[in-house]
Design an enzyme around this catalytic site. Structure first.
Site, PDB file in Angstrom:
ATOM      1  N   LYS A 290       0.761  -1.292  -0.018  1.00  0.00           N
ATOM      2  CA  LYS A 290      -0.021  -0.236  -0.172  1.00  0.00           C
ATOM      3  C   LYS A 290       0.951   1.251  -0.061  1.00  0.00           C
ATOM      4  O   LYS A 290       0.479   2.184  -0.740  1.00  0.00           O
ATOM      5  CB  LYS A 290      -0.848   0.080   1.383  1.00  0.00           C
ATOM      6  CG  LYS A 290      -2.008  -0.861   0.778  1.00  0.00           C
ATOM      7  CD  LYS A 290      -2.631  -1.267   2.172  1.00  0.00           C
ATOM      8  CE  LYS A 290      -4.012  -2.432   2.091  1.00  0.00           C
ATOM      9  NZ  LYS A 290      -4.410  -3.037   3.233  1.00  0.00           N
TER      10      LYS A 290
ATOM     11  N   GLN B 296      -4.970  -1.576  10.020  1.00  0.00           N
ATOM     12  CA  GLN B 296      -4.793  -2.880   9.159  1.00  0.00           C
ATOM     13  C   GLN B 296      -5.066  -3.987  10.132  1.00  0.00           C
ATOM     14  O   GLN B 296      -4.538  -4.157  11.206  1.00  0.00           O
ATOM     15  CB  GLN B 296      -3.409  -2.910   8.924  1.00  0.00           C
ATOM     16  CG  GLN B 296      -3.151  -4.375   7.881  1.00  0.00           C
ATOM     17  CD  GLN B 296      -3.626  -4.440   6.532  1.00  0.00           C
ATOM     18  OE1 GLN B 296      -3.648  -3.444   5.745  1.00  0.00           O
ATOM     19  NE2 GLN B 296      -4.198  -5.410   6.361  1.00  0.00           N
TER      20      GLN B 296
ATOM     21  N   ASP C  18     -10.689   3.413   4.945  1.00  0.00           N
ATOM     22  CA  ASP C  18     -11.095   2.157   4.496  1.00  0.00           C
ATOM     23  C   ASP C  18     -12.592   1.845   4.535  1.00  0.00           C
ATOM     24  O   ASP C  18     -13.013   0.668   4.325  1.00  0.00           O
ATOM     25  CB  ASP C  18     -10.459   1.097   5.482  1.00  0.00           C
ATOM     26  CG  ASP C  18     -10.189  -0.250   4.850  1.00  0.00           C
ATOM     27  OD1 ASP C  18      -9.982  -0.512   3.587  1.00  0.00           O
ATOM     28  OD2 ASP C  18      -9.723  -1.135   5.671  1.00  0.00           O
TER      29      ASP C  18
END
Ligand code: NAP
Length: 284
Positions: free
Chosen positions: A53, A97, A120
């Site tokens: 990422k 994450q 996200d």
């Protein structure tokens, strides 16, 4: 093989090229889009995803920091860090994450994150906005799926969709996004009865299960569109394996996403796109 490939990797390249243009425009105005990540330091898979990422973000001209979450990190330290990043005007997106170390309460951390920098799209506040049809950041993986369907002009309205999986980050929001596009959606899960029969009714079949090659070719209606969100490690096999048995399903489907090179790259592209959008919002 008869199915055509829904090439998420190629589409992600197009999206990432367009991101560079948006990032350049922001840089001219003195804004450098920045996505910061909190990641479990002891989880090699998570670290690999985060590295990818950051690499893609850097290629688009973005910035980003990573912060290690360890076995010693307390819930309060995690919440404080999220508060600090939320208050930092130079940070436009924050990613927690998954998974964090087991002693930490991820949902509480996501609630502390809130919707504004949740690029996200998985904080309860963001998911609530999705349910309420309000604007907000959408979950990166289902958003990537929607972008693939849109790019390849796959009709959704009025179609019968089966989503296998009801996770908060994937199955449920994917079903809601497809519903918003006027599909008739069924969500299947581990207690669904006669799953293969149900899948055979689907014009669009989305597999978000986490079980390698569970969906066989004879579960697929001839001519259906198959989206495989699965990423599974299988002993003795190199790389990731999808939730769909590609070999048999691609004989029956009209379109299919490969693994790798399907949903995965579009997840990252969608995450970065949300982060750039968050930076753009600071100009409004
Ligand atoms: P998850 O939280 O474990 O959810 C899996 C879902 O599948 C659950 O709803 C579960 O049902 C259902 N399920 C499990 N076994 C089943 C069975 N035998 N029959 C029917 N349904 C079954 O997983 P997730 O986080 O949604 O991830 C799903 C897959 O997508 C994984 O392979 C993951 O690695 C992958 N993934 C990919 C990306 C990407 O970027 N492409 C991003 C995230 C995840 P219950 O609710 O009844 O338990």
């Amino acid at each position: 093989m008869s199915a055509q490939i829904l090439d998420g990797l190629a589409l992600s390249r197009i999206v990432r090229e367009s991101l560079k243009v948006r990032v350049d425009a922001l840089r001219e105005k003195g804004i450098i889009p920045r996505l910061d990540v909190l990641v479990a330091a002891q989880d090699p898979a998570s670290l690999a995803y985060v590295k990818m990422k950051h690499t893609w973000a850097a290629k688009a001209g973005m910035q980003g920091e990573s912060y290690d979450v360890t076995a010693d990190t307390t819930q309060q330290q995690l919440i404080d860090k999220i508060g600090e990043l939320n208050a930092n005007p130079l940070v436009h997106g924050i990613l927690l994450q998954h998974p964090l170390p087991a002693h930490l309460d991820e949902q509480e951390a996501l609630i502390a994150l809130g919707a504004e920098k949740d690029v996200d799209g998985i904080a309860p506040q963001s998911l609530g906005r999705l349910v309420a049809d309000l604007p907000g950041f959408r979950c990166a993986t289902p958003l990537g799926i929607m972008k693939i369907l849109e790019h390849y002009q796959i009709p959704i309205q009025g179609k019968r969709v089966v989503v296998i999986g009801r996770s908060v980050i994937l199955g449920k929001p994917a079903a809601l996004m497809l519903l918003q596009k006027h599909a008739t959606v069924t969500i299947a899960h581990s207690r669904t009865v006669d799953l293969p029969d149900l899948c055979r009714e689907a014009d669009i079949l989305v597999a978000a299960v986490g079980r390698a090659e569970m969906v066989k070719g004879d579960w697929v209606k001839p001519g259906a569109v198959v989206i495989d969100a699965g990423y599974n490690k299988v002993e003795g096999r190199k790389g990731d394996v999808g939730d769909v048995e590609f070999e048999s399903a691609s004989q029956v489907a009209s379109w299919i996403t490969p693994v790798p090179g399907g949903v995965g790259p579009m997840t990252v592209a969608s995450l970065l796109s949300n982060a750039v959008e968050s930076a753009e919002k600071t100009l409004a």
